[in-house]
Design a protein around this motif. Structure first.
Motif, PDB file in Angstrom:
ATOM      1  N   ASP A   1      -9.203   1.394  -7.492  1.00 13.62           N
ATOM      2  CA  ASP A   1     -10.128   0.592  -8.301  1.00 13.62           C
ATOM      3  C   ASP A   1      -9.496  -0.793  -8.384  1.00 13.62           C
ATOM      4  OD1 ASP A   1     -11.813  -0.473 -10.191  1.00 13.62           O
ATOM      5  OD2 ASP A   1     -10.950   0.665 -11.861  1.00 13.62           O
ATOM      6  N   PHE A   2     -10.035  -1.741  -7.612  1.00  9.21           N
ATOM      7  CA  PHE A   2      -9.370  -3.033  -7.416  1.00  9.21           C
ATOM      8  C   PHE A   2     -10.046  -4.138  -8.226  1.00  9.21           C
ATOM      9  CE2 PHE A   2      -8.661  -6.772  -4.417  1.00  9.21           C
ATOM     10  CZ  PHE A   2      -7.379  -7.022  -4.891  1.00  9.21           C
TER      11      PHE A   2
ATOM     12  N   LEU B   1       0.841  -1.205   0.000  1.00 12.93           N
ATOM     13  CA  LEU B   1       0.000   0.000   0.000  1.00 12.93           C
ATOM     14  C   LEU B   1       0.876   1.255   0.000  1.00 12.93           C
ATOM     15  CD1 LEU B   1      -2.833   1.356   0.323  1.00 12.93           C
ATOM     16  CD2 LEU B   1      -2.411   1.319   2.789  1.00 12.93           C
ATOM     17  N   ILE B   2       1.917   1.260   0.820  1.00 15.79           N
ATOM     18  CA  ILE B   2       2.839   2.405   0.866  1.00 15.79           C
ATOM     19  C   ILE B   2       3.448   2.625  -0.526  1.00 15.79           C
ATOM     20  CG2 ILE B   2       5.046   3.250   1.835  1.00 15.79           C
ATOM     21  CD1 ILE B   2       4.367   1.532   4.389  1.00 15.79           C
ATOM     22  N   THR B   3       3.838   1.537  -1.185  1.00 16.19           N
ATOM     23  CA  THR B   3       4.475   1.618  -2.502  1.00 16.19           C
ATOM     24  C   THR B   3       3.503   2.182  -3.543  1.00 16.19           C
ATOM     25  OG1 THR B   3       5.708  -0.357  -1.833  1.00 16.19           O
ATOM     26  CG2 THR B   3       5.889   0.297  -4.137  1.00 16.19           C
ATOM     27  N   ILE B   4       2.266   1.720  -3.512  1.00 13.18           N
ATOM     28  CA  ILE B   4       1.254   2.227  -4.457  1.00 13.18           C
ATOM     29  C   ILE B   4       1.023   3.721  -4.222  1.00 13.18           C
ATOM     30  CG2 ILE B   4      -1.220   2.098  -5.035  1.00 13.18           C
ATOM     31  CD1 ILE B   4      -0.914  -1.004  -4.639  1.00 13.18           C
ATOM     32  N   GLU B   5       0.960   4.107  -2.961  1.00 15.95           N
ATOM     33  CA  GLU B   5       0.760   5.523  -2.623  1.00 15.95           C
ATOM     34  C   GLU B   5       1.921   6.371  -3.172  1.00 15.95           C
ATOM     35  OE1 GLU B   5      -1.997   6.613  -1.326  1.00 15.95           O
ATOM     36  OE2 GLU B   5      -1.373   8.707  -1.032  1.00 15.95           O
ATOM     37  N   GLU B   6       3.133   5.844  -3.105  1.00 14.92           N
ATOM     38  CA  GLU B   6       4.309   6.589  -3.572  1.00 14.92           C
ATOM     39  C   GLU B   6       4.348   6.736  -5.088  1.00 14.92           C
ATOM     40  OE1 GLU B   6       7.999   5.836  -0.555  1.00 14.92           O
ATOM     41  OE2 GLU B   6       7.362   4.107  -1.716  1.00 14.92           O
ATOM     42  N   TYR B   7       3.886   5.712  -5.800  1.00 16.77           N
ATOM     43  CA  TYR B   7       4.071   5.697  -7.263  1.00 16.77           C
ATOM     44  C   TYR B   7       2.823   6.043  -8.062  1.00 16.77           C
ATOM     45  CZ  TYR B   7       8.788   3.901  -6.795  1.00 16.77           C
ATOM     46  OH  TYR B   7      10.128   3.789  -6.501  1.00 16.77           O
ATOM     47  N   LYS B   8       1.669   6.160  -7.413  1.00 16.28           N
ATOM     48  CA  LYS B   8       0.433   6.360  -8.193  1.00 16.28           C
ATOM     49  C   LYS B   8       0.451   7.712  -8.909  1.00 16.28           C
ATOM     50  CE  LYS B   8      -2.576   8.309  -4.613  1.00 16.28           C
ATOM     51  NZ  LYS B   8      -3.668   8.074  -3.665  1.00 16.28           N
ATOM     52  N   LYS B   9      -0.112   7.709 -10.132  1.00 17.66           N
ATOM     53  CA  LYS B   9      -0.157   8.950 -10.925  1.00 17.66           C
ATOM     54  C   LYS B   9      -1.583   9.475 -11.011  1.00 17.66           C
ATOM     55  CE  LYS B   9       3.506   7.141 -13.866  1.00 17.66           C
ATOM     56  NZ  LYS B   9       3.459   6.214 -15.003  1.00 17.66           N
TER      57      LYS B   9
ATOM     58  N   ALA C   1      -4.784  -0.859 -16.690  1.00 16.10           N
ATOM     59  CA  ALA C   1      -4.325  -0.950 -15.290  1.00 16.10           C
ATOM     60  C   ALA C   1      -3.133  -0.028 -15.029  1.00 16.10           C
ATOM     61  CB  ALA C   1      -3.930  -2.385 -14.963  1.00 16.10           C
ATOM     62  N   ASP C   2      -3.052   0.452 -13.778  1.00 17.07           N
ATOM     63  CA  ASP C   2      -1.913   1.285 -13.348  1.00 17.07           C
ATOM     64  C   ASP C   2      -0.896   0.476 -12.556  1.00 17.07           C
ATOM     65  OD1 ASP C   2      -2.918   3.966 -14.239  1.00 17.07           O
ATOM     66  OD2 ASP C   2      -4.589   3.336 -12.963  1.00 17.07           O
ATOM     67  N   PHE C   3      -1.374  -0.574 -11.881  1.00 16.23           N
ATOM     68  CA  PHE C   3      -0.485  -1.456 -11.117  1.00 16.23           C
ATOM     69  C   PHE C   3      -0.893  -2.908 -11.368  1.00 16.23           C
ATOM     70  CE2 PHE C   3      -0.451   2.530  -8.780  1.00 16.23           C
ATOM     71  CZ  PHE C   3       0.879   2.696  -8.409  1.00 16.23           C
ATOM     72  N   ILE C   4       0.087  -3.750 -11.707  1.00 16.38           N
ATOM     73  CA  ILE C   4      -0.164  -5.190 -11.829  1.00 16.38           C
ATOM     74  C   ILE C   4       0.553  -5.867 -10.661  1.00 16.38           C
ATOM     75  CG2 ILE C   4       0.269  -7.288 -13.179  1.00 16.38           C
ATOM     76  CD1 ILE C   4      -1.771  -5.310 -14.475  1.00 16.38           C
ATOM     77  N   TYR C   5      -0.211  -6.554  -9.824  1.00 19.41           N
ATOM     78  CA  TYR C   5       0.356  -7.257  -8.669  1.00 19.41           C
ATOM     79  C   TYR C   5       0.227  -8.751  -8.945  1.00 19.41           C
ATOM     80  CZ  TYR C   5       1.528  -8.067  -3.756  1.00 19.41           C
ATOM     81  OH  TYR C   5       2.156  -8.443  -2.589  1.00 19.41           O
ATOM     82  N   ALA C   6       1.334  -9.390  -9.319  1.00 20.37           N
ATOM     83  CA  ALA C   6       1.291 -10.814  -9.673  1.00 20.37           C
ATOM     84  C   ALA C   6       1.585 -11.663  -8.442  1.00 20.37           C
ATOM     85  CB  ALA C   6       2.313 -11.104 -10.760  1.00 20.37           C
ATOM     86  N   LYS C   7       0.964 -12.809  -8.371  1.00 23.55           N
ATOM     87  CA  LYS C   7       1.235 -13.749  -7.273  1.00 23.55           C
ATOM     88  C   LYS C   7       0.608 -15.093  -7.620  1.00 23.55           C
ATOM     89  CE  LYS C   7       2.559 -14.975  -3.067  1.00 23.55           C
ATOM     90  NZ  LYS C   7       2.948 -16.341  -3.514  1.00 23.55           N
TER      91      LYS C   7
ATOM     92  N   ASP D   1      -5.478   9.810  -8.718  1.00 22.64           N
ATOM     93  CA  ASP D   1      -6.029   9.773  -7.357  1.00 22.64           C
ATOM     94  C   ASP D   1      -6.515   8.372  -7.019  1.00 22.64           C
ATOM     95  OD1 ASP D   1      -5.497  12.340  -6.855  1.00 22.64           O
ATOM     96  OD2 ASP D   1      -7.507  13.118  -7.298  1.00 22.64           O
ATOM     97  N   ARG D   2      -7.157   7.728  -8.017  1.00 26.07           N
ATOM     98  CA  ARG D   2      -7.741   6.406  -7.764  1.00 26.07           C
ATOM     99  C   ARG D   2      -7.250   5.433  -8.833  1.00 26.07           C
ATOM    100  NH1 ARG D   2     -12.508   3.429  -7.732  1.00 26.07           N
ATOM    101  NH2 ARG D   2     -12.907   2.622  -5.640  1.00 26.07           N
ATOM    102  N   PRO D   3      -6.039   4.903  -8.654  1.00 32.70           N
ATOM    103  CA  PRO D   3      -5.455   4.039  -9.689  1.00 32.70           C
ATOM    104  C   PRO D   3      -6.170   2.690  -9.793  1.00 32.70           C
ATOM    105  CG  PRO D   3      -4.083   4.032  -7.718  1.00 32.70           C
ATOM    106  CD  PRO D   3      -5.170   5.036  -7.467  1.00 32.70           C
ATOM    107  N   LYS D   4      -6.045   2.084 -10.981  1.00 33.09           N
ATOM    108  CA  LYS D   4      -6.579   0.728 -11.164  1.00 33.09           C
ATOM    109  C   LYS D   4      -5.485  -0.265 -10.775  1.00 33.09           C
ATOM    110  CE  LYS D   4      -8.511  -2.568 -14.479  1.00 33.09           C
ATOM    111  NZ  LYS D   4      -9.006  -2.819 -15.830  1.00 33.09           N
ATOM    112  N   VAL D   5      -5.783  -1.098  -9.785  1.00 35.83           N
ATOM    113  CA  VAL D   5      -4.829  -2.076  -9.253  1.00 35.83           C
ATOM    114  C   VAL D   5      -5.361  -3.474  -9.551  1.00 35.83           C
ATOM    115  CG1 VAL D   5      -3.705  -2.930  -7.159  1.00 35.83           C
ATOM    116  CG2 VAL D   5      -4.165  -0.476  -7.398  1.00 35.83           C
TER     117      VAL D   5
END
Ligand code: AN0
Ligand code: CP
Length: 320
Positions: free
Chosen positions: A198-199, A155-163, A230-236, A165-169
């Protein structure tokens, strides 16, 4: 804070993020808080990041740290009550836990899902015994079902890098040769549901996450469609959570390499950042090119593990 397990334990996320950035600016600001206090870190499973970052966090706060690898040098522990202990296990968790509690002020525990029994894993049988019998505040360093220190760092990382207000994650399942726990995706989903993003979750059929974590998050079974814009891709990777079929709990149902995050996937995003908690298997979860690109955040994420742990230990020390 007496227990750090769920996103609700940390309260208002904006306040927690403010605290995180305050600590990132000056990580030794609270170095008097932990003087003559001891953090005990108990590992039932392997770790690189959690071990180092949590130890560093405790040192930032002026604490003493004891790390115990239960499987290397401690007595083999029985966890079930009522067992006749005539086998290879020399000590019961019911004595070991209060003994551990004698030597510290805070306890962190890593104990992964065993996949033997969904009910035992999802009831957090081991961690709940630490909460009940240690007499000390307990923070989860990846349990059977959650990994909150990781989700907070993400969450901290997304807050630092988001471009925006409400990024698509987008949380995306990806293939892996071995059965892995659901702790990381469970916590990531829980924290993203609580955050202002936006999750979207994408995974093959049969990999549905437990409703207590995924809530009402949007699930899209078409991975490429989920990645669009998407603005962030979280793979797992995660093994089968057994929500639709309990008999499949902990199984690897699929190793479809079409789900490996590659450039073809990233091309349909809005120049998204790539995230993964690490350790990651290259060219199973993600291609070399994507993880090495300037848009890969895997190292900043790992760095933020020190920050999330410092905030959590600080809160726990303040509540002693
Ligand atoms: C673990 C997991 O998937 O939960 C730890 C990740 C932080 N990964 C492995 O065991 C490879
Ligand atoms: N991300 C994470 O928790 O890594 P370790 O398993 O190395 O601690």
């Amino acid at each position: 804070m007496k227990v750090f397990q769920h996103v609700s334990d940390i309260g208002d996320l904006n306040v927690a993020l403010k605290e995180a950035f305050e600590i990132k600016n000056d990580r030794f600001k609270y170095q008097e808080l932990g003087r003559n206090k001891t953090a005990l870190l108990i590992f039932f499973n392997n770790s690189l990041r959690t071990r180092l970052s949590t130890q560093k966090a405790a040192m930032n706060l002026g604490m003493n740290v004891i790390v115990l690898d239960v499987n290397q040098g401690a007595w083999k522990l029985e966890t079930e009550r009522g067992v006749i202990m005539d086998g290879d296990k020399s000590e019961h968790l019911l004595e070991a836990i209060p003994v551990m509690g004698c030597y510290c002020d805070l306890i962190g525990v890593r104990s992964f899902a065993t996949f033997q029994n969904r009910k035992d894993d999802y009831e957090e049988k081991i961690l709940n015994q630490f909460i009940k019998y240690s007499g000390k505040p307990v923070f989860f360093m990846e349990s059977a079902t959650v990994h909150p220190l990781q989700a907070f760092a993400d969450l901290i990382t997304i807050e630092e890098y988001k471009k925006k207000d409400r990024p698509k994650v987008v949380l995306s399942w990806a293939p892996h040769p071995k059965a892995l726990p659901q702790a990381v995706p469970n916590s990531f989903a829980e924290w993203m549901n609580a955050a202002d993003v936006d999750f979207v979750v994408t995974h093959p059929h049969g990999y549905e996450l437990d409703p207590q974590f995924v809530g009402n998050a949007r699930v899209e079974y078409d991975q490429m469609k989920a990645f669009e814009g998407a603005d962030f891709i979280y793979a797992k990777n995660w093994s089968c959570p057994g929500v639709t079929n309990p008999d499949d709990y902990g199984k690897v149902l699929l190793k479809d390499m079409n789900w490996t995050v590659d450039q073809r996937h990233m091309d349909v995003t809005d120049n998204a950042y790539f995230m993964h908690c690490l350790p990651v298997r290259r060219n199973m979860i993600v291609t070399d090119d994507v993880i090495e690109a300037p848009t890969s955040l895997v190292i900043p994420e790992a760095a933020n593990r020190e920050i999330s742990a410092t905030v959590v230990l600080k809160r726990m020390l303040q509540a002693l």
